[in-house]
Design an enzyme around this catalytic site. Structure first.
Site, PDB file in Angstrom:
ATOM      1  CG  HIS A  41      -0.014   0.243   2.498  1.00  0.00           C
ATOM      2  ND1 HIS A  41       0.675  -0.779   3.119  1.00  0.00           N
ATOM      3  CD2 HIS A  41       0.327   1.382   3.162  1.00  0.00           C
ATOM      4  CE1 HIS A  41       1.378  -0.288   4.132  1.00  0.00           C
ATOM      5  NE2 HIS A  41       1.196   1.024   4.174  1.00  0.00           N
ATOM      6  CG  HIS A 126       7.247   5.164   1.231  1.00  0.00           C
ATOM      7  ND1 HIS A 126       6.836   6.234   1.991  1.00  0.00           N
ATOM      8  CD2 HIS A 126       7.174   4.077   2.042  1.00  0.00           C
ATOM      9  CE1 HIS A 126       6.544   5.824   3.208  1.00  0.00           C
ATOM     10  NE2 HIS A 126       6.726   4.505   3.272  1.00  0.00           N
TER      11      HIS A 126
END
Ligand code: 3AM
Length: 190
Positions: A41, A126
């Site tokens: 995720h 990220h």
């Protein structure tokens, strides 16, 4: 009872598979603990441990957000030394992404949660692909991943003996060029 919560961009199955596939080479090149496929995720806002009674207010705050969808490319693999994290990340991204993060924190402000936004401008999008990593100097992401963001999720983090398990609790739709408003308050099943 408390729940550990965060907001995240949660990939659909096809995107999850792509992220998984392009990250294997880097993961193999490093020592460390790979993130399991189901947990991949992009964190938007980590709220920490929250009294479960606040959940309806957190959901309502997120549902009020009216922000546009956006897209970016995950096109770099990097090693973050201090958290010892192997990540894939966008070299650049539209302002709509940090704006969404800011809108979340703003909407959550009245709830006075203990989780806090980072310093202004500190948000670094990220996807963590391995933790406790030790990596070679040279890391290359050979195939970039195109992420079209149409929604975001509220996710709970449950710590099992086997490690963290993330469970999306609710999905919130972002505005699209072809939609006038967030229908049904933007909430869908995850
Ligand atoms: O996968 P990443 O690293 O982006 O690192 C944790 C993970 O994000 C982060 O929240 C996500 C779900 O667990 N996280 C955990 N503890 C945190 C903390 N105290 C945290 N982020 C900020 N502060």
């Amino acid at each position: 009872m408390s729940v550990r919560l965060f907001f995240a961009l949660w990939p659909n199955d096809a995107l999850r598979e792509q992220i998984w596939r392009v990250s294997r080479r880097g993961v193999t090149a490093c020592e460390g603990r790979p993130v399991i496929r189901e947990n991949l995720h992009m964190t938007l806002a980590f709220l920490g441990s929250v009294n479960a009674e606040l959940l309806p207010r957190i959901r309502a705050a997120a549902a009020d957000i009216q922000m546009p969808g956006f897209e970016f490319r995950l096109d770099e693999m990097g090693y973050w030394v201090r958290p010892r994290a192997l990540v894939i990340q966008p070299a650049s991204f539209p302002a709509a992404l940090p704006a969404l993060v800011q809108a979340l924190w703003q909407a959550l402000g009245p709830l006075q949660l203990t989780g806090k936004p980072g310093a202004a401008g500190a948000y670094r999008p990220h996807v963590t692909i391995a933790r406790k990593a030790v990596c070679p100097a040279e890391l290359v992401l050979e195939t970039p991943v195109h992420w079209v963001v149409r929604d975001f999720c509220l996710v709970s983090s449950v710590t099992d003996p086997a490690g963290a398990r993330y469970e999306p609790l609710a999905r919130y739709h972002l505005l699209q060029a072809d939609t006038q408003a967030n229908d049904s308050r933007g909430i869908g099943a995850c």
